[in-house]
Design an enzyme around this catalytic site. Structure first.
Site, PDB file in Angstrom:
ATOM      1  N   SER A   1      -3.109  -5.790   9.021  1.00  0.00           N
ATOM      2  CA  SER A   1      -3.059  -4.354   9.279  1.00  0.00           C
ATOM      3  C   SER A   1      -4.324  -3.834   9.942  1.00  0.00           C
ATOM      4  O   SER A   1      -4.505  -2.631  10.082  1.00  0.00           O
ATOM      5  CB  SER A   1      -2.826  -3.597   7.960  1.00  0.00           C
ATOM      6  OG  SER A   1      -1.598  -3.954   7.388  1.00  0.00           O
TER       7      SER A   1
ATOM      8  N   SER B   1       0.827  -1.209   0.000  1.00  0.00           N
ATOM      9  CA  SER B   1       0.000   0.000   0.000  1.00  0.00           C
ATOM     10  C   SER B   1       0.860   1.257   0.000  1.00  0.00           C
ATOM     11  O   SER B   1       0.562   2.225  -0.714  1.00  0.00           O
ATOM     12  CB  SER B   1      -0.924  -0.006   1.219  1.00  0.00           C
ATOM     13  OG  SER B   1      -1.732  -1.156   1.240  1.00  0.00           O
ATOM     14  N   ASN B   2       1.932   1.267   0.796  1.00  0.00           N
ATOM     15  CA  ASN B   2       2.779   2.453   0.889  1.00  0.00           C
ATOM     16  C   ASN B   2       3.672   2.640  -0.334  1.00  0.00           C
ATOM     17  O   ASN B   2       4.291   3.687  -0.490  1.00  0.00           O
ATOM     18  CB  ASN B   2       3.634   2.380   2.158  1.00  0.00           C
ATOM     19  CG  ASN B   2       2.791   2.533   3.401  1.00  0.00           C
ATOM     20  OD1 ASN B   2       2.373   3.623   3.746  1.00  0.00           O
ATOM     21  ND2 ASN B   2       2.510   1.426   4.072  1.00  0.00           N
TER      22      ASN B   2
ATOM     23  N   LYS C   1       0.061 -10.753   6.804  1.00  0.00           N
ATOM     24  CA  LYS C   1       0.280  -9.399   7.280  1.00  0.00           C
ATOM     25  C   LYS C   1      -1.100  -8.850   7.639  1.00  0.00           C
ATOM     26  O   LYS C   1      -1.954  -8.666   6.776  1.00  0.00           O
ATOM     27  CB  LYS C   1       0.929  -8.511   6.218  1.00  0.00           C
ATOM     28  CG  LYS C   1       1.079  -7.061   6.689  1.00  0.00           C
ATOM     29  CD  LYS C   1       1.379  -6.095   5.567  1.00  0.00           C
ATOM     30  CE  LYS C   1       1.354  -4.661   6.103  1.00  0.00           C
ATOM     31  NZ  LYS C   1       1.441  -3.657   5.028  1.00  0.00           N
TER      32      LYS C   1
ATOM     33  N   GLY D   1       0.847  -5.380  10.959  1.00  0.00           N
ATOM     34  CA  GLY D   1       0.874  -4.482   9.815  1.00  0.00           C
ATOM     35  C   GLY D   1       1.035  -3.030  10.160  1.00  0.00           C
ATOM     36  O   GLY D   1       0.842  -2.166   9.294  1.00  0.00           O
TER      37      GLY D   1
END
Length: 333
Positions: A204, A83-84, A202, A228
């Site tokens: 989040s 996502s980042n 993961k 996450g």
């Protein structure tokens, strides 16, 4: 920003349990008795931000520069195209070139985890195979969500099973409800944890109870849970998580690796003090200001942040000031 009542309670309960046993003895983290994982995911993974030039092209030179700076930090590995990394904004050819660029710079003893989740099972399999050819070690597969109303537990189990069956890479599930509006159900995770090519998740979501149940109910499987977010990293470790994929590691990688080490050494009081100083900066570069905030903060710590791809907009001057104040108030600037 204070710890929520729920998180404080979870921390106190977990830490109290960890301190039980021989008086004065410090207890660190350990793998459940008799279980050795085929792929060791213990440690910190920064989900790399993708650097762009002023004309919004991927800036591979700046990416290589950031990788040189990260080389001195004892990360377990790196995550690309999460996502980042502005994964949805990258063309397929750019995604593969980013993986190749990172692989060239990354020592072989550090894992390269690459996002390969697409909306269809077929596209996910194809991209995962391409990621393997580009040099990835692990595939990070986010939940398909465009038709989220149809994404039942059974549909998700079928999707991930087909992907894992066809993948040349070990698969890590990726649940990020803030972006997808969909949380991978616990019953689906428990089923998928039994697949020999699905090695972890993961998570989040930030629900510590949910994470603790995943750790507890998969303890006899070759399956690891990764936190996450840096905001609940200590709580996750106290409940048995193996590591963390944390956006804040792009900025404060060494402190997060220190937190990982403190937990493993059983130095829980020191770990708690460090965790407290990370909560507000983490919130600022995730849910408060998102990727534009993350990239701005990177620049204050010697990394290249640069612009995001539109429609993500840069921070306003008041937002930059608020972001700086958050890092300063916690002793990082």
């Amino acid at each position: 920003m204070a710890l929520s009542t729920c998180l404080v309670s979870a921390l106190r309960t977990a830490l109290a349990a960890l301190h039980r046993g021989t008086p004065g003895q410090q207890r660190g983290l350990s793998t459940p008795s008799g279980l050795e994982h085929t792929l060791d995911l213990r440690g910190i993974f920064p989900p790399l931000a993708t650097p762009f030039s002023s004309v919004q092209e991927v800036d591979y030179a700046q990416l290589e520069g950031n990788l040189r700076r990260y080389a001195s930090i004892p990360f377990r590995g790196l995550v690309v195209l999460g996502s980042n990394g502005e994964y949805p904004y990258l063309a397929p050819c750019e995604r593969l070139e980013v993986v190749r660029c990172v692989r060239r710079a990354l020592p072989r003893d550090r894992l390269l985890m690459a996002g390969s989740g697409c909306e269809s099972t077929q596209a996910t399999i194809k991209l995962t195979v391409n990621m393997a050819e580009a040099g990835a070690d692990v595939a990070l597969v986010v939940t398909p969500c465009y038709y989220r109303g149809a994404m039942t537990s059974a549909a998700l189990v079928q999707h991930y099973t087909e992907v894992a069956d066809a993948s040349p890479l070990p698969v890590v599930l990726y649940s990020v409800p803030a972006n997808t509006g969909l949380e991978l159900p616990l019953e689906a995770v428990l089923t998928l944890a039994q697949h020999p090519n699905i090695v972890g998740i993961k998570d989040s979501g930030g629900d510590i109870t949910h994470m603790g149940l995943m750790v507890h109910k998969t303890r006899q499987e070759d399956f690891q849970v990764l936190a996450g977010s840096a905001g609940f990293l200590l709580a996750s470790y106290a409940l048995g998580a193996s590591g963390g994929v944390c956006a804040l590691a792009n900025v404060l990688g060494a402190p997060l690796c220190q937190l990982d080490r403190l937990c493993r050494e059983g130095r829980w009081q020191d770990a708690r003090e460090l965790q407290h100083r990370l909560i507000e900066p983490n919130a600022a570069v995730t849910r408060r200001f998102g990727i534009p905030g993350l990239k701005k903060a990177m620049e204050w710590f010697g990394y290249y942040g640069g612009p995001c791809r539109t429609p993500l907009a840069p921070l306003s001057p008041p937002q930059v000031e608020e972001l700086r104040g958050t890092f300063s108030a916690n002793g990082w600037l």
